[in-house]
Design a protein around this motif. Structure first.
Motif, PDB file in Angstrom:
ATOM      1  N   TRP A  64       0.835  -1.198   0.000  1.00  0.00           N
ATOM      2  CA  TRP A  64       0.000   0.000   0.000  1.00  0.00           C
ATOM      3  C   TRP A  64       0.875   1.256   0.000  1.00  0.00           C
ATOM      4  CZ3 TRP A  64      -5.443   0.978   1.897  1.00  0.00           C
ATOM      5  CH2 TRP A  64      -6.286  -0.093   1.572  1.00  0.00           C
ATOM      6  N   GLY A  65       1.921   1.259   0.826  1.00  0.00           N
ATOM      7  CA  GLY A  65       2.804   2.422   0.891  1.00  0.00           C
ATOM      8  C   GLY A  65       3.494   2.680  -0.430  1.00  0.00           C
ATOM      9  N   ALA A  66       3.996   1.613  -1.067  1.00  0.00           N
ATOM     10  CA  ALA A  66       4.651   1.761  -2.366  1.00  0.00           C
ATOM     11  C   ALA A  66       3.667   2.260  -3.420  1.00  0.00           C
ATOM     12  CB  ALA A  66       5.260   0.428  -2.799  1.00  0.00           C
ATOM     13  N   SER A  67       2.450   1.728  -3.379  1.00  0.00           N
ATOM     14  CA  SER A  67       1.443   2.126  -4.361  1.00  0.00           C
ATOM     15  C   SER A  67       1.005   3.580  -4.165  1.00  0.00           C
ATOM     16  CB  SER A  67       0.227   1.191  -4.268  1.00  0.00           C
ATOM     17  OG  SER A  67      -0.733   1.533  -5.242  1.00  0.00           O
ATOM     18  N   LEU A  68       0.823   3.984  -2.910  1.00  0.00           N
ATOM     19  CA  LEU A  68       0.449   5.374  -2.639  1.00  0.00           C
ATOM     20  C   LEU A  68       1.534   6.330  -3.117  1.00  0.00           C
ATOM     21  CD1 LEU A  68      -1.106   4.898   0.909  1.00  0.00           C
ATOM     22  CD2 LEU A  68      -2.345   5.649  -1.133  1.00  0.00           C
ATOM     23  N   SER A  69       2.790   5.940  -2.924  1.00  0.00           N
ATOM     24  CA  SER A  69       3.903   6.778  -3.385  1.00  0.00           C
ATOM     25  C   SER A  69       3.909   6.876  -4.912  1.00  0.00           C
ATOM     26  CB  SER A  69       5.238   6.196  -2.895  1.00  0.00           C
ATOM     27  OG  SER A  69       5.288   6.164  -1.483  1.00  0.00           O
ATOM     28  N   ALA A 125       6.604  -4.254 -10.426  1.00  0.00           N
ATOM     29  CA  ALA A 125       7.650  -4.114  -9.408  1.00  0.00           C
ATOM     30  C   ALA A 125       7.266  -4.722  -8.064  1.00  0.00           C
ATOM     31  CB  ALA A 125       8.000  -2.635  -9.232  1.00  0.00           C
ATOM     32  N   MET A 126       5.997  -4.562  -7.674  1.00  0.00           N
ATOM     33  CA  MET A 126       5.592  -4.941  -6.318  1.00  0.00           C
ATOM     34  C   MET A 126       4.482  -5.988  -6.267  1.00  0.00           C
ATOM     35  SD  MET A 126       7.569  -3.087  -4.366  1.00  0.00           S
ATOM     36  CE  MET A 126       6.754  -3.213  -2.776  1.00  0.00           C
ATOM     37  N   GLY A 127       3.902  -6.309  -7.405  1.00  0.00           N
ATOM     38  CA  GLY A 127       2.829  -7.297  -7.413  1.00  0.00           C
ATOM     39  C   GLY A 127       1.478  -6.754  -7.005  1.00  0.00           C
ATOM     40  N   VAL A 128       1.322  -5.420  -7.000  1.00  0.00           N
ATOM     41  CA  VAL A 128       0.026  -4.819  -6.685  1.00  0.00           C
ATOM     42  C   VAL A 128      -0.979  -5.202  -7.769  1.00  0.00           C
ATOM     43  CG1 VAL A 128      -1.215  -2.620  -6.432  1.00  0.00           C
ATOM     44  CG2 VAL A 128       1.075  -2.897  -5.443  1.00  0.00           C
ATOM     45  N   SER A 129      -2.214  -5.465  -7.369  1.00  0.00           N
ATOM     46  CA  SER A 129      -3.267  -5.807  -8.329  1.00  0.00           C
ATOM     47  C   SER A 129      -3.343  -4.748  -9.424  1.00  0.00           C
ATOM     48  CB  SER A 129      -4.617  -5.910  -7.616  1.00  0.00           C
ATOM     49  OG  SER A 129      -5.682  -5.903  -8.542  1.00  0.00           O
ATOM     50  N   LEU A 130      -3.213  -5.163 -10.678  1.00  0.00           N
ATOM     51  CA  LEU A 130      -3.218  -4.217 -11.794  1.00  0.00           C
ATOM     52  C   LEU A 130      -4.557  -3.488 -11.951  1.00  0.00           C
ATOM     53  CD1 LEU A 130      -1.761  -2.919 -14.120  1.00  0.00           C
ATOM     54  CD2 LEU A 130      -2.243  -4.938 -15.526  1.00  0.00           C
ATOM     55  N   PRO A 131      -5.703  -4.200 -11.904  1.00  0.00           N
ATOM     56  CA  PRO A 131      -6.977  -3.471 -12.010  1.00  0.00           C
ATOM     57  C   PRO A 131      -7.185  -2.475 -10.873  1.00  0.00           C
ATOM     58  CG  PRO A 131      -7.313  -5.818 -12.369  1.00  0.00           C
ATOM     59  CD  PRO A 131      -5.919  -5.660 -11.866  1.00  0.00           C
ATOM     60  N   ALA A 132      -6.828  -2.866  -9.639  1.00  0.00           N
ATOM     61  CA  ALA A 132      -7.003  -1.952  -8.508  1.00  0.00           C
ATOM     62  C   ALA A 132      -6.098  -0.741  -8.645  1.00  0.00           C
ATOM     63  CB  ALA A 132      -6.703  -2.686  -7.195  1.00  0.00           C
ATOM     64  N   VAL A 182     -17.140   2.486  -9.220  1.00  0.00           N
ATOM     65  CA  VAL A 182     -16.793   1.441 -10.189  1.00  0.00           C
ATOM     66  C   VAL A 182     -16.067   0.297  -9.488  1.00  0.00           C
ATOM     67  CG1 VAL A 182     -15.316   0.895 -12.156  1.00  0.00           C
ATOM     68  CG2 VAL A 182     -16.730   2.954 -12.199  1.00  0.00           C
ATOM     69  N   ALA A 183     -15.107   0.644  -8.619  1.00  0.00           N
ATOM     70  CA  ALA A 183     -14.374  -0.391  -7.879  1.00  0.00           C
ATOM     71  C   ALA A 183     -15.324  -1.220  -7.030  1.00  0.00           C
ATOM     72  CB  ALA A 183     -13.305   0.260  -6.996  1.00  0.00           C
ATOM     73  N   LEU A 184     -16.276  -0.550  -6.390  1.00  0.00           N
ATOM     74  CA  LEU A 184     -17.249  -1.246  -5.557  1.00  0.00           C
ATOM     75  C   LEU A 184     -18.143  -2.142  -6.406  1.00  0.00           C
ATOM     76  CD1 LEU A 184     -18.477  -1.343  -2.602  1.00  0.00           C
ATOM     77  CD2 LEU A 184     -20.138   0.306  -3.453  1.00  0.00           C
ATOM     78  N   SER A 185     -18.618  -1.617  -7.530  1.00  0.00           N
ATOM     79  CA  SER A 185     -19.541  -2.361  -8.382  1.00  0.00           C
ATOM     80  C   SER A 185     -18.881  -3.586  -9.002  1.00  0.00           C
ATOM     81  CB  SER A 185     -20.078  -1.449  -9.492  1.00  0.00           C
ATOM     82  OG  SER A 185     -20.726  -0.310  -8.954  1.00  0.00           O
ATOM     83  N   LEU A 186     -17.592  -3.475  -9.325  1.00  0.00           N
ATOM     84  CA  LEU A 186     -16.875  -4.578  -9.961  1.00  0.00           C
ATOM     85  C   LEU A 186     -16.134  -5.461  -8.961  1.00  0.00           C
ATOM     86  CD1 LEU A 186     -15.379  -2.790 -13.108  1.00  0.00           C
ATOM     87  CD2 LEU A 186     -17.456  -4.169 -12.953  1.00  0.00           C
ATOM     88  N   GLY A 187     -16.168  -5.084  -7.677  1.00  0.00           N
ATOM     89  CA  GLY A 187     -15.474  -5.868  -6.670  1.00  0.00           C
ATOM     90  C   GLY A 187     -13.968  -5.807  -6.794  1.00  0.00           C
ATOM     91  N   ILE A 188     -13.435  -4.655  -7.211  1.00  0.00           N
ATOM     92  CA  ILE A 188     -11.990  -4.490  -7.410  1.00  0.00           C
ATOM     93  C   ILE A 188     -11.419  -3.708  -6.225  1.00  0.00           C
ATOM     94  CG2 ILE A 188     -10.159  -3.661  -8.942  1.00  0.00           C
ATOM     95  CD1 ILE A 188     -12.095  -3.873 -11.252  1.00  0.00           C
ATOM     96  N   ASP A 189     -11.243  -4.344  -5.097  1.00  0.00           N
ATOM     97  CA  ASP A 189     -10.607  -3.782  -3.907  1.00  0.00           C
ATOM     98  C   ASP A 189     -11.024  -2.335  -3.650  1.00  0.00           C
ATOM     99  OD1 ASP A 189      -9.044  -3.518  -1.688  1.00  0.00           O
ATOM    100  OD2 ASP A 189      -7.237  -4.311  -2.605  1.00  0.00           O
ATOM    101  N   PRO A 190     -12.306  -2.087  -3.325  1.00  0.00           N
ATOM    102  CA  PRO A 190     -12.780  -0.712  -3.115  1.00  0.00           C
ATOM    103  C   PRO A 190     -12.007   0.037  -2.030  1.00  0.00           C
ATOM    104  CG  PRO A 190     -14.617  -2.265  -3.182  1.00  0.00           C
ATOM    105  CD  PRO A 190     -13.370  -3.074  -3.111  1.00  0.00           C
ATOM    106  N   ALA A 191     -11.589  -0.666  -0.969  1.00  0.00           N
ATOM    107  CA  ALA A 191     -10.849  -0.004   0.105  1.00  0.00           C
ATOM    108  C   ALA A 191      -9.537   0.571  -0.416  1.00  0.00           C
ATOM    109  CB  ALA A 191     -10.589  -0.986   1.241  1.00  0.00           C
ATOM    110  N   PHE A 192      -8.840  -0.210  -1.218  1.00  0.00           N
ATOM    111  CA  PHE A 192      -7.577   0.215  -1.809  1.00  0.00           C
ATOM    112  C   PHE A 192      -7.779   1.440  -2.704  1.00  0.00           C
ATOM    113  CE2 PHE A 192      -4.468   0.045  -5.258  1.00  0.00           C
ATOM    114  CZ  PHE A 192      -3.263  -0.180  -4.603  1.00  0.00           C
TER     115      PHE A 192
END
Length: 359
Positions: free
Chosen positions: A89-94, A294-301, A317-327
């Motif tokens: 999460w930290g790497a992705s946020l950066s 680089a980090m293996g983060v989910s590509l769609p998310a 859209v993330a919620l409707s498709l079930g693509i890690d809405p929290a992320f």
């Protein structure tokens, strides 16, 4: 009190034809098995009607209520069982913040050198997110508000249209499985769970305004709902019918922004905004692919999290498709917060260097 109620009922009555058009568009898209049917169907129907010269009504207060509902829905995605890696999460946020900086720099350059807009217009139209806050800030500038508003509206339109084919192209999401079975439409949570969800919405909206959160009606309820779900106080979900209605209202909110727009008069602005949006989408795709490799983060998310703007739309859209809405929600909250905090600094720096960078 009576006059206020009468005024609101009259406004609702004027909005009903627009709502009916959005529902019809969503229903047709659902019948045709279009991905994200209620959102895209309502958006296409109202956008085409607006560009054809039909005077459509904005959801007004209805959109505010829907933002609260979406916030509560997004908060429900934060569960005690979440196994998100904090390092990822930290790497992705950066990476998201880096991509946002690149998007901002490109947008301002494009608006000045290619589209030919003034510096103020380029700055406010180029912000990759926070359309409501940015538009409010632009009121006190010399920016062309029509160009600013249209650029943001076209960007959101392009992003939403691009999501299904892009997700299909990367091959990580089964869009067909995201549509609820017709038998599930009548499902409702129990009275206790409904009370918790309603309380999260009311309290979250109030706290959001008190804390002056960006997009308070969305992120305030999301944070309160997340606290309730993370703590295990409730595990309530949102009925599919309410999710579909939220998609319709959001779709309508995008479409009606083109009301009063003449293709002949603003063709240049529409073309420039579309080209800019496609370039920003390409930057988001590259950034998402980079963090995925680089980090293996989910590509769609990562893709939905990095897309420039439209926090309510993209989170929904993330919620409707079930693509890690929290992320996805966490990324858009950070993006909007940073943009709002840094906008005065960015504006000042750009104006000081305007003569050197954009003669």
């Amino acid at each position: 009190m009576h006059d206020t109620l009468t005024t609101r009922l009259a406004a609702l009555g004027r909005f009903l034809p627009t709502l009916a058009l959005g529902l019809a568009g969503g229903g047709l898209a659902y019948w045709l098995e279009v991905p994200l049917p209620w959102l895209l169907g309502a958006m296409f129907a109202t956008t085409l009607a607006s560009l054809a010269g039909v005077r459509l009504r904005s959801p007004g207060r209805g959109r505010k209520g829907v933002l609260v509902v979406i916030g509560v829905m997004l908060g429900a995605a934060f569960t005690p069982e979440m196994s998100g890696d904090l390092t990822l999460w930290g790497a992705s946020l950066s990476m998201m913040l880096l991509a946002t900086a690149v998007m901002m720099a490109f947008s301002v350059w494009f608006s000045r050198r290619v589209a030919g807009h003034s510096l103020d217009t380029a700055l406010y139209a180029g912000v990759p997110g926070g359309v409501s806050a940015v538009t409010g800030m632009a009121l006190d500038s010399n920016a062309d508000l029509r160009v600013v508003g249209m650029t943001h509206a076209v960007r959101i339109l392009v992003l939403l249209v691009a999501i299904p084919p892009v997700l299909k192209a990367i091959g990580h999401v089964d869009l067909g499985s995201a549509t609820p079975d017709p038998a599930q439409w009548l499902w409702l949570p129990g009275p206790v769970d409904s009370a918790w969800l309603a309380g999260a919405g009311v309290l979250g909206a109030w706290l959001g305004h008190r804390a002056r959160l960006p997009n308070a009606l969305l992120f305030g309820p999301a944070l309160v709902s997340a606290a309730l779900h993370l703590s295990g106080v409730t595990h309530a979900a949102i009925p599919p019918t309410l999710i579909a209605l939220a998609q319709v209202i959001i779709g309508i909110s995008v479409g009606v922004r083109f009301t009063g727009t003449s293709l002949a008069r603003v063709g240049h602005t529409l073309v420039m905004a579309t080209l800019q949006a496609l370039c920003l989408l390409a930057i988001a795709i590259l950034a998402a692919w980079g963090i995925h490799a680089a980090m293996g983060v989910s590509l769609p998310a990562a893709l939905l999290a990095y897309m420039p703007g439209g926090a309510p739309e993209l989170s929904l859209v993330a919620l409707s498709l079930g693509i890690d809405p929290a992320f996805v929600t966490a990324h858009h909250l950070l993006r909007i917060t940073v943009l709002i905090l840094l906008m005065p600094v960015v504006l000042s720096a750009c104006r000081r260097s305007s003569g050197k960078l954009w003669p």
